[in-house]
Design an enzyme around this catalytic site. Structure first.
Site, PDB file in Angstrom:
ATOM      1  N   ASP A  89       0.874  -1.167   0.000  1.00  0.00           N
ATOM      2  CA  ASP A  89       0.000   0.000   0.000  1.00  0.00           C
ATOM      3  C   ASP A  89       0.914   1.220   0.000  1.00  0.00           C
ATOM      4  OD1 ASP A  89      -1.664   2.126   0.585  1.00  0.00           O
ATOM      5  OD2 ASP A  89      -2.904   0.995   1.995  1.00  0.00           O
ATOM      6  N   TYR A 114      -1.078  -1.144  15.138  1.00  0.00           N
ATOM      7  CA  TYR A 114      -1.907  -1.294  13.938  1.00  0.00           C
ATOM      8  C   TYR A 114      -1.406  -0.399  12.810  1.00  0.00           C
ATOM      9  CZ  TYR A 114      -5.741  -1.258  10.698  1.00  0.00           C
ATOM     10  OH  TYR A 114      -6.481  -1.369   9.560  1.00  0.00           O
ATOM     11  N   LYS A 152      -4.255  -3.663   7.449  1.00  0.00           N
ATOM     12  CA  LYS A 152      -4.297  -5.122   7.367  1.00  0.00           C
ATOM     13  C   LYS A 152      -3.261  -5.641   6.386  1.00  0.00           C
ATOM     14  CE  LYS A 152      -7.432  -7.142   9.959  1.00  0.00           C
ATOM     15  NZ  LYS A 152      -7.032  -8.181  10.885  1.00  0.00           N
TER      16      LYS A 152
HETATM   17  C1  F6R Z   1      -8.583  -1.198   7.014  1.00  0.00           C
HETATM   18  C2  F6R Z   1      -8.365   0.147   6.473  1.00  0.00           C
HETATM   19  C3  F6R Z   1      -9.411   1.175   6.667  1.00  0.00           C
HETATM   20  C4  F6R Z   1      -8.983   2.178   7.734  1.00  0.00           C
HETATM   21  C5  F6R Z   1     -10.062   3.247   7.990  1.00  0.00           C
HETATM   22  C6  F6R Z   1      -9.589   4.325   8.958  1.00  0.00           C
HETATM   23  O1  F6R Z   1      -7.506  -2.021   6.743  1.00  0.00           O
HETATM   24  O2  F6R Z   1      -7.336   0.452   5.907  1.00  0.00           O
HETATM   25  O3  F6R Z   1     -10.648   0.604   6.971  1.00  0.00           O
HETATM   26  O4  F6R Z   1      -8.676   1.517   8.938  1.00  0.00           O
HETATM   27  O5  F6R Z   1     -10.418   3.895   6.781  1.00  0.00           O
HETATM   28  O6  F6R Z   1      -8.412   4.840   8.472  1.00  0.00           O
HETATM   29  P1  F6R Z   1      -7.645   6.066   9.128  1.00  0.00           P
HETATM   30  O7  F6R Z   1      -7.434   5.716  10.571  1.00  0.00           O
HETATM   31  O8  F6R Z   1      -6.390   6.154   8.333  1.00  0.00           O
HETATM   32  O9  F6R Z   1      -8.524   7.266   8.963  1.00  0.00           O
HETATM   33 MG    MG Z   2      -4.374   2.062   2.757  1.00  0.00          MG
HETATM   34 MG    MG Z   3      -5.025  -2.528   1.391  1.00  0.00          MG
END
Ligand code: F6R
Ligand code: MG
Ligand code: MG
Length: 373
Positions: A13, A230, A233
């Site tokens: 990513d 974290y 994923k």
């Molecule tokens: C799951 C993922 C998304 C983010 C969510 C919050 O793997 O990448 O669901 O966890 O969009 O993201 P932030 O904390 O970056 O705003």
């Molecule tokens: Mg991402």
């Molecule tokens: Mg991804």
């Protein structure tokens, strides 16, 4: 001597558009340029760049073997360059998977996900690669079990004499960092006891038992274990070899006649239906999902991906097919049922499995207000 060819599928990513949902075309083009140069310089023989949601996927075919430092360096440099561009555009989560700064010869353990398979080319070698977004390594356990161990899925296990000896599964314990090889059908129940818990036990390799022919390799990174917190994923990739004494392409795809549940989705903290989609629909929208998986089919041919006259690899977008509409429909139906439950388990993962949670903070805050019952 049969030709030895390596398929490397390395993903990262590097930053995405409008939140965590899609890799914009301009980043794919930067990656294509890098890999085109590497092909011209003779480092790789073929490549195909695509994306699974917010993950940039580099499919490379070469003759350098697995874990080759030059190939890993190429992937690392490509991710660095695309992440730099993503950062300059203030795209979302730019470079989020590039967890380490100094490259030291192997991209494993640095953030990106890696699946690599060196094969001795057979007369004809059909390959299927899977790439998923908003889920985790163990989400291919059910798929791999169905393909290589379930006679109700794979007719060849019953009626092809070449498969009657069964398959061997390498299972990684990603929590304790150890691995074990188990043989099916003999150890089927023991195998299920482990891989039925996909957050801890992940199928990493499969071989045909009678001759140890390599059949499948998946990525098994745990980003949170690398970073200690974290960081998104570990959206997994998987390479599967097909036909002629191995499961047919149709047996590899038939588990996706229906959806099944995987961990991931919003904030990596929910159970979700897995949705097989075409490349065109490889983007996570509803509640950052549902987790999507693409499947590409191609042929390995003399060290390369079989290509057209202009050298463009012949790639089939396997889920671009109404035969998977039922699974997609089920995925949307189940998604809507789960979302009705909001943050109540089992829609939400149990605290142990959640990628992040405010529970410890809430408990700390309430510490003095709890009284004995
Ligand atoms: C799951 C993922 C998304 C983010 C969510 C919050 O793997 O990448 O669901 O966890 O969009 O993201 P932030 O904390 O970056 O705003
Ligand atoms: Mg991402
Ligand atoms: Mg991804």
């Amino acid at each position: 001597m049969p030709q030895k060819t390596t398929i490397s599928l390395i993903k990262c990513d590097v930053g995405s558009l409008a939140g965590h949902h899609i890799v914009p075309k301009l980043l794919l083009e930067i990656a294509e340029k890098k890999l085109e140069e590497a092909q011209e310089n003779g480092l790789i023989n073929s490549y195909y760049v695509f994306h699974a949601g917010d993950d940039l996927e580099l499919l490379m075919v070469h003759e350098k073997g697995e874990s080759n430092p030059e190939i890993h360096q190429l992937a690392w440099d490509t991710f660095q360059e695309t992440a730099k561009k993503a950062l300059s555009l203030k795209l979302y989560g730019a470079g989020q998977d590039l967890l380490k700064t100094a490259f030291s010869g192997n991209i494993r353990g640095m953030g990106p996900g890696v699946a690599e398979m060196e094969i001795e080319e057979r007369g004809s070698d059909p390959i299927v690669v899977f790439a998923a977004d908003k889920t985790s390594g163990g989400s291919f356990n059910y798929l791999l079990f169905s393909i290589f161990a379930d006679p109700m899925n794979t007719a060849g296990l019953v009626i092809d004499p070449n498969m009657i000896g069964g398959f061997k599964f390498e299972v990684l314990d990603v929590v304790e960092n150890k691995k074990v090889v188990m043989k099916c059908p003999e150890e089927m129940y023991e195998l299920l006891a482990l891989i039925g818990s996909p957050d801890q036990f992940v199928v990493s390799r499969v071989w045909r038992a009678r001759d140890d022919l390599i059949c499948a390799v998946s990525s098994t990174t745990r980003l949170s274990l690398i970073a200690g917190r974290y960081v998104g994923k570990d959206d997994p990739v998987l390479i599967v070899r097909a036909q002629h004494g191995l499961p047919a392409v149709g047996e590899i795809l038939v588990p996706f006649l229906h959806t099944y549940f995987v961990e991931g989705w919003m904030r990596g903290s929910h159970w979700a239906p897995f949705m097989p989609v075409s490349l065109k629909h490889s983007k996570c929208t509803v509640f950052d999902g549902p987790p999507r998986v693409v499947a590409l089919g191609f042929q390995i041919s003399n060290g390369k991906i079989a290509s057209d006259d202009k050298g463009r690899p012949l790639i089939s977008d396997l889920f671009d097919d109404p035969a998977f509409d039922l699974a997609r429909r089920e995925a949307v139906d189940y998604a809507s049922i789960l979302r009705r439950m909001g943050e109540f388990e089992p829609a939400r993962l149990s605290p142990k499995l959640m990628e992040y949670t405010t529970l410890p903070v809430v408990l700390r805050r309430l510490k003095d207000r709890f009284s004995p019952v």
